[in-house]
Motif scaffolding. Structure first.
Motif, PDB file in Angstrom:
ATOM      1  N   ARG A 173       0.829  -1.212   0.000  1.00 44.84           N
ATOM      2  CA  ARG A 173       0.000   0.000   0.000  1.00 44.84           C
ATOM      3  C   ARG A 173       0.859   1.256   0.000  1.00 44.84           C
TER       4      ARG A 173
ATOM      5  N   ASN B 275      -7.058  -0.509   1.971  1.00 41.39           N
ATOM      6  CA  ASN B 275      -7.548   0.560   1.105  1.00 41.39           C
ATOM      7  C   ASN B 275      -6.515   1.676   0.966  1.00 41.39           C
ATOM      8  N   LEU B 276      -6.518   2.304  -0.193  1.00 41.90           N
ATOM      9  CA  LEU B 276      -5.689   3.486  -0.431  1.00 41.90           C
ATOM     10  C   LEU B 276      -6.373   4.715   0.150  1.00 41.90           C
TER      11      LEU B 276
ATOM     12  N   CYS C 154       1.091   2.234   7.799  1.00 40.91           N
ATOM     13  CA  CYS C 154       0.426   0.934   7.735  1.00 40.91           C
ATOM     14  C   CYS C 154      -0.789   0.936   8.663  1.00 40.91           C
TER      15      CYS C 154
ATOM     16  N   GLN D 241       2.438   1.827  -3.379  1.00 41.48           N
ATOM     17  CA  GLN D 241       1.394   2.262  -4.307  1.00 41.48           C
ATOM     18  C   GLN D 241       1.069   3.741  -4.110  1.00 41.48           C
TER      19      GLN D 241
END
Length: 336
Positions: A30, A319-320, A112, A33
């Motif tokens: 994540r 989730n982003l 995180c 990304q």
């Protein structure tokens, strides 16, 4: 020293037992990304406070795409104050987003979610007027971030069982609670918790263990593989806590050679002379391409066979941030 088996290729045989799960966890995936998608959406440069994850290969790759890494917000030039700044996966003290807001900066938080969970636990204990112990390593960014969620002096750091034995409550009438860094050795932490619970039977534990699923799974895989191999390589960075713990676990399980390597060019071939079985894993911030690089290096010198040893399945994804959810994801996934 084991006897080397020669093959038709005149290379000694080597069986590599490849741990699974290994490598990227959902939190690292994540975070990377977030940087990549921010670059796509907002263009260059995007600033990142601290290494997004503890891996030089990953950081260098993001630098090449236009990310600029800084240790503090005041390193960002005034003329770039409007550029996005991203906080690393390890989490930050509350003072950092407050500073960003004061500077009118646009920031994205790549902490995180499992670290954020520990932050929330700390805040709940504080609101309930409990004295808080944090089991972790001094100076690690995650520990700095967690302790920085609350007023200075509120959280006491416990690094070892000796620390747990020496700790004295300032007020016996106040309840006591503990939280932990997410990337610790499961066994070492259990020893510290045992000492604390023996001394303070009323200590409040986390509702769900703070050590993250990926840390636990990777350590369990090493425990399974290490007793049956002569050497173990952990792919990861020296400043990666979870990678260092994997090396320690392999050592504890009896591997005469247990080393942490960042890249194949760090291999000391003398360490592996006569070895016929090798365990291989990667810390949660190490990409799979570096594991493949290590295997290729051994394949040049040995007749290699690879067996994947799987001890758990990982399907977790996070989730982003909402600002990036409209962007197509483009990054290496966790190796479950």
């Amino acid at each position: 020293m084991s006897t080397m088996t020669q093959t038709a290729t005149n290379k000694p045989s080597l069986e590599i037992k490849l741990c699974a799960p290994r490598g990227f966890c959902a939190g690292v995936d994540r975070a990377i990304q977030i940087v990549e998608l921010a670059l796509q959406k907002y263009g260059q440069p995007v600033y990142v406070r601290h290494e997004i994850v503890h891996n030089k290969y990953v950081v260098d790759g993001l630098k090449a795409k236009g990310a600029i890494f800084v240790e503090e917000l005041d390193e960002i030039p005034a003329e770039h104050a409007e550029r996005p700044v991203i906080f690393s996966a390890h989490g930050v003290p509350k003072s950092v987003p407050a500073d960003a807001q004061q500077r009118n900066m646009f920031y994205l938080d790549a902490t995180c979610p499992l670290v954020s969970k520990v932050h929330k636990e700390a805040e709940i204990h504080f609101r309930r007027e409990r004295d808080i112990l944090l089991i972790g390593h001094a100076g690690h960014p995650e520990v700095i971030g967690t302790m920085g969620q609350l007023p200075q002096g509120t959280v006491t750091l416990i690094e070892t069982e000796d620390d747990a034995r020496r700790f004295e409550r300032e007020r016996s009438d106040r309840p006591l609670a503990y939280i932990t860094q997410t990337t610790l050795s499961v066994d070492d932490t259990a020893g510290i918790v045992s000492v604390l619970q023996d001394r303070f039977p009323d200590i409040v534990a986390p509702h769900k263990e703070d050590i993250c699923y990926a840390t636990t799974n990777r350590q369990e895989a090493v425990k399974h593989v290490a007793p049956g191999v002569e050497a173990m390589i952990v792919v990861g960075a020296p400043n990666s806590s979870n990678s260092q713990r994997l090396r320690e676990v392999a050592e504890r399980e009896g591997c005469r050679v247990a080393v942490l390597l960042q890249r194949a060019d760090e291999i000391n071939w003398a360490d592996f002379e006569g070895v016929t079985s090798l365990g291989l894993t990667a810390g949660a911030s190490a990409p799979e391409t570096l594991v493949e690089e290590i295997i290729s290096a051994f394949d040049e010198r040995f007749d290699v066979t690879v067996e994947i040893v799987r001890t758990a399945e990982e399907t977790i994804a996070f989730n982003l941030p909402r600002e990036l959810r409209d962007m197509p994801a483009q990054t290496e996934k966790a190796t479950g």
